[in-house]
Scaffold this active site. Structure first.
Site, PDB file in Angstrom:
ATOM      1  N   TRP A 206      37.464  11.485 -46.241  1.00  0.00           N
ATOM      2  CA  TRP A 206      38.140  10.167 -46.293  1.00  0.00           C
ATOM      3  C   TRP A 206      37.705   9.414 -47.539  1.00  0.00           C
ATOM      4  CZ3 TRP A 206      36.127  12.263 -41.801  1.00  0.00           C
ATOM      5  CH2 TRP A 206      37.083  12.588 -40.816  1.00  0.00           C
TER       6      TRP A 206
ATOM      7  N   HIS B 167      40.806   5.422 -41.089  1.00  0.00           N
ATOM      8  CA  HIS B 167      41.551   5.981 -39.965  1.00  0.00           C
ATOM      9  C   HIS B 167      41.419   5.030 -38.768  1.00  0.00           C
ATOM     10  CE1 HIS B 167      37.713   8.598 -38.958  1.00  0.00           C
ATOM     11  NE2 HIS B 167      37.427   7.334 -39.165  1.00  0.00           N
TER      12      HIS B 167
ATOM     13  N   ALA C 162      41.195  13.286 -28.015  1.00  0.00           N
ATOM     14  CA  ALA C 162      41.647  12.230 -28.922  1.00  0.00           C
ATOM     15  C   ALA C 162      42.599  12.843 -29.931  1.00  0.00           C
ATOM     16  CB  ALA C 162      40.462  11.590 -29.644  1.00  0.00           C
TER      17      ALA C 162
END
Ligand code: PHE
Length: 335
Positions: free
Chosen positions: A151, A174, A299
């Site tokens: 990221w 995110h 998730a």
């Protein structure tokens, strides 16, 4: 003696009172007609004493053309105001003014939210400016860990003197930090989605934008397995893309799930990855104060722009945030 001025004043006063074409005609007959008042004056000129004739004759002729002009101007006004009155037809249905329309990403986000709601999910939102701790550390991505490179991060600078030693903040990369925030406040069973904007320090191309929309999902309960993850996401994808859609799960790595996977859908002969997912890591369940032997869950994080590209056949993700009205107008009237 003929008082032409008094005559003119009287004629104009009565002309002003003519409210429609019929009364205007009556006025014309009364003043300018064969037996009209001004016509009578003109006829009488020849009976006047010779020295009076030129003055009264010329004056009466001038008055005649002045009144003719005034009458035709008055007629023009009557017609114009009649046209105005006619153009307001109160029986017509209202016309919708140009109000703008919903952005294609908003339309898609709403459709996805609706679908998840129908499947029993709650919807919550979290902060765009997030603490490093939630975005990374508590998702098992500590400082210096190579997984942080997944990221590219936009940090929020704190230039104040007291900035030193303060918790660091960033634009969330995110929506996964909301997994932690939600687990802090709620007990299982949990079934929630978190739509939101995310930001990455990234060079853009046709499939990558530095700003993107995600929908995070979190499900925690007793006795949940990978089969529940697959079943839920496959059912979801069929609701959105139709019953015939082909899907594939492939192994992927995210530090906060074990095992991790990505879900692709077949689209025009190609596979397009629309989300990352996996079983919530037992350490995260334990950190939330729950017994990981008893509670499990899954998730996922879905890319809304990717889904919008599929849905509308958009070839380049950068169209979404260029604000080009020629692009945006194509979505007018859609829901
Ligand atoms: N947060 C991940 C990403 O942005 C996606 C993800 C969410 C993966 C939840 C697994 C579970 O790439």
């Amino acid at each position: 003696m003929v008082d032409l001025e008094a005559l003119e004043a009287e004629a104009r006063t009565s002309l002003a009172k003519a409210g429609d074409e019929a009364s205007l005609d009556e006025w014309r007959v009364a003043w300018l007609g064969r037996r009209g008042r001004l016509t009578a004056v003109l006829r009488g000129v020849r009976d006047l004493p010779a020295e009076e004739r030129p003055r009264v004759g010329a004056g009466a002729n001038r008055l005649k053309s002045a009144l003719e002009e005034a009458a035709s101007a008055h007629r023009g006004q009557l017609l114009a105001s009649a046209a105005d009155a006619e153009s307001i037809d109160v029986t017509l249905p209202g016309r919708t003014p140009p109000l703008g329309s919903l952005h294609p990403v908003t339309l898609t986000r709403r459709q996805l939210e609706r679908t998840f709601r129908d499947m029993g999910f709650d919807v919550v939102e979290g902060p765009d400016v997030e603490l490093e701790e939630y975005n990374f550390d508590r998702l098992r991505i500590p400082a210096g860990h190579p997984a942080r490179d997944m990221w590219d991060t936009i940090w929020v600078a704190d230039d104040s003197d007291s900035g030193e030693g303060k918790p660091r903040q960033l634009l969330r990369t995110h929506t996964s930090p909301m997994q932690i925030r939600y687990l802090e406040r709620r007990d299982p069973p949990i079934r929630v989605i978190v739509p939101g904007t995310c930001y990455r320090y990234e060079a853009t191309d046709a499939t990558h934008e530095w700003m993107l929309t995600q929908i995070e999902g979190l499900v925690i309960d007793e006795n949940l397995s990978f089969a529940h993850l697959k079943g839920t996401l496959e059912a979801f994808v069929r609701r959105v893309f139709g019953a015939d859609i082909e899907t594939r799960f492939r192994c992927d790595y995210f530090p906060f799930v074990e095992p991790g996977a990505e879900l692709g859908v077949r689209w025009q002969g190609d596979w397009l990855e629309i989300l990352g997912c996996g079983m919530v890591h037992p350490e995260i369940i334990e950190d939330a104060g729950l017994d990981p032997e008893r509670y499990t869950g899954f998730a996922f994080g879905m890319g809304v722009e990717r889904v919008a590209m599929l849905r509308y056949g958009v070839q380049d993700i950068r169209h979404f945030y260029r604000n080009d009205v020629r692009f945006l107008r194509q979505f007018e009237g859609r829901r």
